[in-house]
Enzyme design. Structure first.
Site, PDB file in Angstrom:
ATOM      1  N   LYS A 140       0.867  -1.188   0.000  1.00  0.00           N
ATOM      2  CA  LYS A 140       0.000   0.000   0.000  1.00  0.00           C
ATOM      3  C   LYS A 140       0.895   1.227   0.000  1.00  0.00           C
ATOM      4  O   LYS A 140       1.976   1.208   0.598  1.00  0.00           O
ATOM      5  CB  LYS A 140      -0.889   0.031   1.258  1.00  0.00           C
ATOM      6  CG  LYS A 140      -1.973  -1.020   1.265  1.00  0.00           C
ATOM      7  CD  LYS A 140      -2.861  -0.854   2.483  1.00  0.00           C
ATOM      8  CE  LYS A 140      -3.950  -1.906   2.524  1.00  0.00           C
ATOM      9  NZ  LYS A 140      -4.793  -1.777   3.731  1.00  0.00           N
ATOM     10  N   HIS A 143       0.755   5.794   3.765  1.00  0.00           N
ATOM     11  CA  HIS A 143      -0.392   6.603   4.192  1.00  0.00           C
ATOM     12  C   HIS A 143       0.068   7.753   5.074  1.00  0.00           C
ATOM     13  O   HIS A 143       1.013   7.624   5.844  1.00  0.00           O
ATOM     14  CB  HIS A 143      -1.391   5.725   4.953  1.00  0.00           C
ATOM     15  CG  HIS A 143      -2.724   6.355   5.152  1.00  0.00           C
ATOM     16  ND1 HIS A 143      -2.990   7.209   6.193  1.00  0.00           N
ATOM     17  CD2 HIS A 143      -3.864   6.278   4.420  1.00  0.00           C
ATOM     18  CE1 HIS A 143      -4.245   7.627   6.106  1.00  0.00           C
ATOM     19  NE2 HIS A 143      -4.795   7.073   5.039  1.00  0.00           N
ATOM     20  N   HIS A 146       0.869   7.497   8.845  1.00  0.00           N
ATOM     21  CA  HIS A 146       2.137   6.980   9.376  1.00  0.00           C
ATOM     22  C   HIS A 146       3.191   8.075   9.544  1.00  0.00           C
ATOM     23  O   HIS A 146       4.293   7.799  10.025  1.00  0.00           O
ATOM     24  CB  HIS A 146       2.691   5.880   8.468  1.00  0.00           C
ATOM     25  CG  HIS A 146       1.833   4.642   8.467  1.00  0.00           C
ATOM     26  ND1 HIS A 146       1.845   3.728   9.501  1.00  0.00           N
ATOM     27  CD2 HIS A 146       0.933   4.185   7.569  1.00  0.00           C
ATOM     28  CE1 HIS A 146       0.994   2.757   9.227  1.00  0.00           C
ATOM     29  NE2 HIS A 146       0.431   3.002   8.066  1.00  0.00           N
TER      30      HIS A 146
END
Length: 559
Positions: A140, A143, A146
């Protein structure tokens, strides 16, 4: 050592009067914060802390009376030019010429280690510390959620390392679970190797969105996902190879993002490493009589005081598979064996407070007393982080937006000089702006994000800090040829110069405080105040146009 020659001198005199070892007094003597309104003393002793240490007698005379009596027994000397009292404090003013000379000599001597070599740290044992932070989910895109874990964990690691501790930085990746079954099945249906090679995480993200949508309409997709994950858990060679492919691509992409953030790791670990070891943990829990079966068939550990299951933690599903906490238990035990560390620090958002409380509690029940030395550094949420296109999801979008906006601000500012690489400068200033905004408050607090506030060039911002640094660096280059450690400190008696020197006295205390509670706000606040004091000194004590001897001294204090 920074401020310590003065603390040591004051402690020696107090030691004779109070009949206490000087070492017991050092930490009770603190540098006084600079005041804009009035001149202040340089150091103060909080009498209450010393009296409490000296005696447990409850019938003590009035604290202020004791403070007054103590001050009367103390004398000025070549170091201390004035002694006064405040509410519960004895205040010490240092001979200003001596203060200027001692502080500047210490800065010259210690260089980048100024403050770190202070006596405040002399009794602090050097430790082996493992820090787990960032921990994105593989396959992924990174994001934005994080970001805080990454920069806070990096701050803690940098601080501990600077203070002489042996630090191991671990990135514990989310690289296991049913979502990889879905992604694997999705890639077999919708994936494209060419697109994976050119933009791996973007392509995997698109595949994941596509397969999720397909799974809602087609039960067969869910079955394929379960089959893929079952093969993955069984270590099927072809399935494992695809998973490894995704993992390698993800780490490669993350390393690129981490480089932009100035972050590195010593180890890339992950949940997958502890899939088998978590079964060993379950056996250990069972052997120790800590595993209990519920009506639903799950296995739990009872954490209630009365052992009535009013508080418990589920460690095994009804089908016998492990959960996140089981893998965390296996990881903690494994790390302690591998690194034999004194402390383990986990940096995650505050929604995981209960998880870590239970994790440490289970470790203690298992007989691992070192769980007492495990620590969870938690933080709040950032709200309202948007780009011009709308709500932001990926960290790279935020970094690009910060750079783009900063570039625009630089282009429109009249004071911006012509730069060799404006894009690189905008990147660094934009990143500093994001980090300082994040570090200004208490880590556990949520905060509302605002681009306008973050990128302001005035006020308490990262842009202002970078601007001050650039200004001082320019002065340093201008003065480099004539720089000497042999200076006439009699030239440094202006209140503005003294304020900067007084503030420098506090640096080791600020470092000590941040090292104790792991809050970056103390250092950020200190640096912002230093920048404001430097700005005032720059305006009222200009290097340009001053006599050579004074110009040299002003240059030295500025840099």
């Amino acid at each position: 050592m920074a401020a310590c020659p003065f603390r040591r001198s004051i402690a020696s005199q107090l030691s004779r009067v109070l009949n206490l070892p000087p070492e017991n007094l050092i930490k009770s003597i603190s540098a006084v914060p600079v005041s804009k309104k009035r001149p202040v003393a340089d150091f103060q002793l909080f009498v209450g802390s010393v009296i409490e240490n000296k005696s447990s007698d409850r019938s003590k005379p009035d604290l202020q009376l004791q403070t007054q009596r103590l001050a009367e027994k103390l004398k000025c000397d070549t170091v201390v030019s004035e002694i006064s009292t405040g509410p519960g404090t004895v205040n010490f003013t240092i001979n200003k010429e001596l203060l200027a000379k001692a502080v500047l000599q210490q800065v010259f001597k210690d260089g980048s280690e100024y403050g770190i070599k202070s006596e405040l740290f002399s009794t602090v044992p050097r430790r082996k510390i493992v820090i787990e932070f960032s921990s994105p989910n593989i396959a992924k895109k990174f994001h934005v959620g994080h970001l805080r874990s990454t920069i806070i964990g990096n701050f803690v690691a940098n601080l501990k390392e600077a203070l002489g501790h042996q630090v191991t930085r671990i990135n514990y990746l989310g690289d296991w679970g049913m979502q990889f079954g879905l992604l694997g099945a999705g890639f077999q249906q919708f994936g494209n190797e060419e697109e994976l090679q050119s933009n791996p995480l973007q392509h995997l993200f698109e595949v994941y969105v596509q397969v999720n949508k397909a799974a809602e309409e087609d039960e067969n997709i869910k079955k394929l996902a379960q089959d893929f994950f079952r093969k993955l858990e069984a270590r099927d060679e072809q399935t494992l190879s695809m998973w490894q492919h995704f993992r390698d691509f993800s780490i490669e992409e993350y390393v690129r993002i981490y480089k932009r953030l100035g972050v590195h790791f010593d180890e890339y670990s992950g949940e997958s490493f502890y899939q088998e070891k978590s079964q060993e943990v379950l056996k250990m829990l069972d052997t120790k009589g800590l595993l209990q079966k519920t009506i639903k068939g799950t296995r739990v550990v009872d954490l209630s005081e009365k052992r009535d299951l009013s508080l418990s933690s589920t460690v095994m599903r009804s089908d016998g598979t492990s959960l996140y906490i089981t893998r965390d238990l296996a990881a903690a035990i494994d790390r302690m064996k591998k690194y034999n560390c004194d402390t383990m620090i986990y940096v995650t958002d505050k929604s995981q407070n209960t998880h870590f409380e239970q994790l440490f509690q289970i470790l203690k029940l298992m007989g691992y007393q070192w769980a007492e030395r495990c620590q969870h550094v938690s933080f709040g949420l950032v709200q309202g982080m948007k780009t011009r296109k709308g709500e932001v999801v990926f960290l790279e979008d935020v970094l690009n937006e910060a750079r783009s906006r900063m570039l625009q601000n630089m282009a429109s500012a009249k004071t911006t000089k012509e730069l060799e690489n404006p894009l690189e400068t905008a990147e660094k200033i934009g990143l500093a702006a994001l980090i300082i905004q994040d570090f200004k408050g208490l880590l556990s607090s949520d905060y509302q994000f605002s681009w306008d506030r973050v990128l302001q060039s005035r006020g308490d911002t990262g842009v202002f800090l970078q601007y001050t640094h650039a200004r001082l660096h320019s002065l340093e280059q201008m003065c480099r040829n004539g720089q000497s450690t042999d200076i006439n400190t009699a030239c440094l008696q202006d209140p503005q110069a003294i304020s900067v020197l007084q503030h420098l006295l506090r640096y080791d205390e600020v470092l000590y405080k941040s090292s104790e509670d792991l809050q970056p706000k103390h250092i950020v606040s200190y640096l912002l105040t230093l920048s404001h004091l430097a700005a005032v000194a720059h305006k009222t004590l200009p290097v340009k146009g001053s006599a050579p001897e004074l110009a040299q001294v002003l240059c030295i204090i500025a840099v």
